[in-house]
Write a protein that holds these residues in place. Structure first.
Motif, PDB file in Angstrom:
ATOM      1  N   GLY A  65       7.119  -4.971 -14.720  1.00 15.32           N
ATOM      2  CA  GLY A  65       6.306  -5.831 -13.879  1.00 15.32           C
ATOM      3  C   GLY A  65       5.933  -5.206 -12.562  1.00 15.32           C
ATOM      4  N   ARG A  86      -2.921  -9.921 -15.543  1.00 16.28           N
ATOM      5  CA  ARG A  86      -1.598 -10.326 -15.061  1.00 16.28           C
ATOM      6  C   ARG A  86      -1.690 -10.789 -13.619  1.00 16.28           C
ATOM      7  NH1 ARG A  86       2.337  -5.415 -13.585  1.00 16.28           N
ATOM      8  NH2 ARG A  86       2.574  -6.624 -11.685  1.00 16.28           N
ATOM      9  N   ASN A 138       8.059 -11.405 -16.334  1.00 16.14           N
ATOM     10  CA  ASN A 138       9.337 -10.871 -15.872  1.00 16.14           C
ATOM     11  C   ASN A 138       9.682 -11.486 -14.519  1.00 16.14           C
ATOM     12  OD1 ASN A 138       7.286  -8.921 -14.611  1.00 16.14           O
ATOM     13  ND2 ASN A 138       9.180  -8.378 -13.568  1.00 16.14           N
ATOM     14  N   GLY A 140       1.129 -12.393 -10.254  1.00 19.41           N
ATOM     15  CA  GLY A 140       2.508 -12.616  -9.844  1.00 19.41           C
ATOM     16  C   GLY A 140       2.612 -12.895  -8.370  1.00 19.41           C
ATOM     17  N   ASN A 173      12.970  -9.764 -18.393  1.00 16.87           N
ATOM     18  CA  ASN A 173      11.609  -9.756 -18.914  1.00 16.87           C
ATOM     19  C   ASN A 173      11.576 -10.326 -20.322  1.00 16.87           C
ATOM     20  OD1 ASN A 173      11.469  -7.347 -21.008  1.00 16.87           O
ATOM     21  ND2 ASN A 173      12.666  -6.596 -19.264  1.00 16.87           N
ATOM     22  N   TYR A 185       8.029 -12.736  -9.442  1.00 14.31           N
ATOM     23  CA  TYR A 185       7.745 -12.869 -10.865  1.00 14.31           C
ATOM     24  C   TYR A 185       6.370 -12.298 -11.185  1.00 14.31           C
ATOM     25  CZ  TYR A 185       4.655 -16.726  -9.600  1.00 14.31           C
ATOM     26  OH  TYR A 185       3.644 -17.473  -9.052  1.00 14.31           O
ATOM     27  N   THR A 186       6.177 -12.015 -12.467  1.00 17.01           N
ATOM     28  CA  THR A 186       4.892 -11.582 -12.996  1.00 17.01           C
ATOM     29  C   THR A 186       4.691 -12.237 -14.356  1.00 17.01           C
ATOM     30  OG1 THR A 186       5.103  -9.413 -11.912  1.00 17.01           O
ATOM     31  CG2 THR A 186       3.475  -9.606 -13.661  1.00 17.01           C
TER      32      THR A 186
END
Length: 988
Positions: free
Chosen positions: A83, A197, A944, A199, A929, A980-981
């Protein structure tokens, strides 16, 4: 030095080899009929042992043989599961990685490297780690150095990363003293992949996002291509968004106190020295314009100080556009053309508090005016001076008004960085006819440009005009100088918070500009093959030559170059060099199938280089590998001599000002002082005058803090030299399929390492040599002609330092199916585990060969033990992973007890003060993850959480290892916390 004749000879040889490589296939193609593989041919091809290249060598080897030096590989799964916004974050968790010099958290205060990301192997320095891409050099991203900026590498274009620690200069050239990071790009992707993605942290901001599109496929059945475009964006995080926004300061031994609040004495209200006998230049009075009264600065502790910390970033925001392309096309069976192109544009922003301005910055920017000079402050004729402050100054016979003030009305000190990187490689490779030999040649050209636009600096000359204000006789306050008025001079009021008018702020502000461009050209050709057969197998050879050229132009605006923007003076850096190199490797099989010994090989490599800057240097390595017990146990040992030629910055860097105090060996001197330098000190006029008046020759706090140093390059440098060796084994038992383990002992010693000769050491050497006019160490020290005290100095790089470090690397990995415990119909999936462990036995540094070594072991960034554990489980569409990153306890330098007398003093003076002691403990960080694949849709959902338990090591300002504004050691411990991601990958 390289002569013109030798350069022409090497160039001709290079052209001849490349030309021959192109010529051979054309002839061979006519004589070689096209063949079609039959089924038996295919079966036979599968039976042939696969051949691979191993990072650290150019000789093709059987894939079942390990490298003679330890290689740590990070696969695509490791990169995707992390991540990480930047791949440097993944590499830094390896036990071999040391404390990086450049990160997105630690460069907020840097002059020109804000947002850069680097790697430091073995704590031997970023510039001693060579970064390659597909085994080839990449243009540096930090001007004047060899440091590659990892921010310009798109993560989704990476296949895997191999990290080799050990002297690899004989294979790859300079900078590979500590090791090599080889980033291997994807080359076999077909289809289209979209990766989206996003995060954030859970409570601090720092949102980030990425959109990446990768596509690849065949080209006319004879070639292939792979392309990627990526857009990344990341918000920054300020210290005020964390749990440690207050400006606290650790006073240090023997006091052991946290001062809170420990605000800066550069007050927004201004602080003015009215000469009440204090040894501090800026001590006494403040004009509180909100209360319309003059008060003592210390009357109410902390009331008029300035809290800097909330305005500092712990994470630098960044925006990145990148495009990458790889393509190859087979012209014929003997000529394969290839190209790779990488383009990246990265923008970053740094932010710190407004400028802390003092009268010395305005009236003494060069540091040449004697201390407490009558004209070293605001003229007392300025009608804006509050009456009470003016009266106090006049009553103490002051002739000007020294001051210190936080210039909040001007602007925050910001830096907007725009960096652009373009790296192009064109290559040709293939077999040399039917000889069994292969060739590889390529041309690479890269350019990296950087521009920084800064705010918050002060135009010294304009500020001087603006402070010299008078009444024009009609009640109007104007600048005294008519020429300055003609150019828009506006009187400035620095008495009181917010007192500076927008017009005055605009007149005295000095936007900064710095730009740099680095260009690198590399041409290389090599030939690899088997020379002849021995009873144990063929002798492998690889040899070739390389030409490399590197140049940098790094310039600043006129005010900064002249030291007239109230900040540090910086001179331009302009320079470059080229180098011709010849290299070779040999792999000699010694034993094959002799009892318990399956095979044993000897290998060696040698490289000679001729630099236009520093002349010639050589590097080499030799090693032995042996496999036993049906390939289950393999031993390896390598010794290496590596070299690093000085960087452009080492050689040609212009003077760069830094405020670093110097310890004068003459301080505290008396006629009774013994040793080999007192006579030279006693001959100084200032020392004689002090002793004649029965006074000690010493420096007060102001005189010490106002000293500064000019750092520069030196063309007298020579290459650094490193000797290293590794000894270890690899264990892959057949009775436990899936297990692989390796243990290696590594030892490094670098001599003639480039380090700056400090002004303190120059001052000592000068006096020990008798303070002679021709002594170069004396020329590094500039003393006040009246007082003989050191005003400033020049820190010149020299080849003097020594590094020594050794330790043990352990890698253990195991993968297998989850046991079914007798249930034949059960399927619990598969699991994997990998343990990377590093033990550092010693790390010593000597500033010179004759100085006492200093051990860093057990201090922050130098733990005895470093561990990285990765656990994984996979069943069908679901995959789970867990990573543990741990560092053993270190000494934070805090004291266990506080002196009671000082405790009472500070508790009374600063109510928020407290005793402080940080107990050493292991630092353990957990990450988790998960991913879920929907095969029918060609989709994968993933996510993750990093630093699951929000681990944070609080190190207040004042501790040696605390990075300014971070309240921790940002290159060692995570300064950001839990984050987080989540993302989605879709393939077609």
């Amino acid at each position: 030095m390289t002569t013109l004749k030798s350069k022409l000879l090497l160039t001709s040889m290079f052209a001849g080899i490349v030309g021959g490589m192109f010529a051979v296939p054309a002839i061979a193609q006519e004589d070689t009929p096209e063949t079609v593989a039959t089924t038996s041919d295919a079966d036979e091809a599968e039976a042939v042992q696969e051949k691979v290249y191993v990072t650290g060598s150019r000789i093709v080897r059987d894939s079942n043989l390990t490298s003679s030096i330890p290689v740590t590989a990070l696969g695509l799964e490791d990169i995707q599961a992390s991540g990480a916004y930047n791949i440097a974050e993944v590499i830094r968790d390896l036990p071999q990685a040391g404390v990086p010099g450049l990160t997105a958290s630690t460069t907020n205060f840097s002059v020109f490297s804000g947002g850069l990301e680097s790697i430091d192997l073995r704590n031997l320095g970023d510039s001693r780690t060579l970064v390659l891409m597909d085994g080839r050099r990449v243009v540096p991203g930090a001007p004047g150095s060899s440091i590659v900026d990892f921010s310009m590498i798109p993560p989704d274009f990476i296949k895997n990363i191999e990290v080799v620690t050990g002297g690899a200069s004989s294979v790859y050239g300079s900078e590979a003293i500590a090791g090599v990071v080889n980033i291997i790009l994807k080359d076999d992707f077909e289809g289209v992949e979209l990766n989206v993605r996003g995060g954030s942290t859970f409570d601090k901001g720092g949102e980030q996002g990425r959109v990446s599109l990768t596509t690849g496929g065949p080209i006319a059945e004879k070639g292939s291509f792979l392309a990627n475009i990526t857009y990344d964006v990341r918000d920054g995080i300020f210290a005020r968004d964390t749990d440690h926004p207050d400006d606290e300061f650790y006073l240090g031994a023997p006091y052991g106190f946290i001062i809170n609040p420990a605000y800066s004495s550069y007050s927004e209200y201004g602080r003015f020295d009215v000469g009440q006998g204090s040894t501090s230049a800026f001590n006494n009075l403040v004009y509180d314009n909100l209360l319309d009264q003059v008060v003592g600065y210390d009357d109410v502790p902390g009331a008029y100080g300035y809290n800097r910390n909330p305005n500092r970033r712990i994470l630098i925001p960044q925006e990145r556009y990148s495009a990458a392309l790889k393509a190859q096309y087979e012209l014929n069976p003997y000529v394969n053309l290839s190209t790779s192109l990488l383009y990246a544009h990265v923008s970053s922003d740094t932010d710190i508090e407004p400028f802390p301005l003092s009268s010395e910055d305005i009236y003494d920017p060069t540091g040449l005016i004697a201390r407490r000079d009558p004209n070293n402050g605001v003229p007392l004729t300025n009608p804006l001076i509050p009456a009470d402050i003016l009266a106090a100054a006049l009553s103490n016979n002051m002739q000007s008004l020294p001051f210190a003030r936080r210039m909040t009305e001007i602007a925050y000190r910001t830096g907007r960085y725009d960096r652009e990187t373009l790296d192009l490689t064109i290559g040709v490779d293939g077999p040399l006819g039917d000889t069994g030999w292969t060739y590889d040649a390529y041309f690479n050209h890269g350019r990296s440009s950087s521009v920084r636009i800064g705010t918050g600096q002060i135009n010294v000359l304009n500020m001087r005009f603006a402070l010299d204000a008078v009444d024009d006789g009609n009640g109007n306050i104007i600048c005294r100088d008519p020429t300055a008025r003609a150019f828009g001079c506006v009187p400035i009021n620095i008495w009181g918070k917010g007192a500076v008018s927008p017009e005055a702020a605009a007149y005295v502000s000095a936007p900064g500009l710095r730009s740099a461009e680095t260009e690198q050209t590399v041409m290389q050709a090599s030939i690899t093959g088997n020379a002849f057969e021995l009873p144990a197998g063929p002798v492998g050879l690889a040899f070739g030559m390389e030409y490399r050229e590197l140049s940098t132009v790094d310039q600043v605006d006129a005010l900064t170059s002249a030291g007239l923007n109230a900040g540090n003076r910086i001179d331009p850096t302009i320079g470059g060099y080229d180098v011709y190199e010849v290299f070779g490797e040999i792999l000699v099989p010694l034993i094959k199938d002799a009892g318990i010994i399956d095979n044993a090989d000897f290998e060696a490599a040698y490289r000679t280089a001729d630099y236009s800057s520093v002349g010639g240097n050589d590097s080499w390595k030799y090693g032995i590998t042996a496999s036993m017990f049906d390939e289950q146990l393999r031993f390896r040992a390598v010794g290496a001599r590596a070299a690093r030629a000085p960087d452009i910055g080492d050689l040609y860097s212009g003077n760069s000002q830094s405020f670093t105090s110097t310890t004068d060996p003459c301080a505290g001197i008396t006629t009774a002082t013994t040793g080999n330098y007192p006579a030279a000190c006693l001959a100084l006029p200032g020392v004689q005058a002090a002793l004649a008046n029965n006074q000690a020759f010493f420096y007060n706090q102001l005189e010490t803090q106002s000293q500064y140093v000019f750092f520069s390059g030196s063309e007298l440098l020579k290459p650094e030299v490193s000797d290293s060796y590794t000894v270890g084994f690899v264990f892959q038992p057949k009775f436990l399929e899936g297990l692989s383990a390796s243990v290696d002992y590594v030892n490094f010693e670098i001599e003639d390492a480039i380090t700056s000769l400090s002004t303190t050491r120059s001052a000592r050497l000068c006096m020990e040599g008798g303070n002679l006019a021709g002594d170069p160490t004396c020329q590094n020290i500039i003393r006040d002609p009246a007082t003989s005290k050191i005003l400033y100095g020049f820190a010149v790089p020299i080849n003097a330092a020594v590094f020594k470090t050794d330790g043990i690397d352990v890698q253990v990995s195991y993968a297998n199916d989850v046991p079914t415990f007798g249930n034949a119909n059960a399927d619990y999936g598969s699991y994997s585990a990998r343990i990377l462990y590093g033990y550092t036995n010693e790390y010593e540094y000597q500033s010179s060969a004759d100085s006492a070594p200093s051990s860093f072991m057990g201090s922050v960034g130098y733990p005895d033990h470093k561990v990285n554990v990765t656990l994984g489980w996979d069943k069908g569409p679901l995959s789970l992973g867990w990573q543990i990153y741990a560092l053993s306890e270190v000494d934070y330098g805090t004291t266990p007890d506080c002196d009671t007398a000082y405790a009472a003093l500070y508790a009374n003076y600063y109510p928020g003060s407290r005793c402080y002691h940080l107990e050493p403990d292991w630092y353990i960080e957990h990450s988790f993850n998960a991913s879920y694949r929907i095969e029918d849709w060609g989709m994968e959902l993933y996510g993750n959480i990093d630093n699951v338990f929000d681990e944070f090591v609080y190190l207040p300002s004042g501790l040696p290892d605390s990075d300014t504004g971070l309240s921790t050691a940002g290159g060692v411990f995570d300064p950001i916390g839990r984050r987080y991601t989540v993302g989605l990958r879709k393939t077609w």
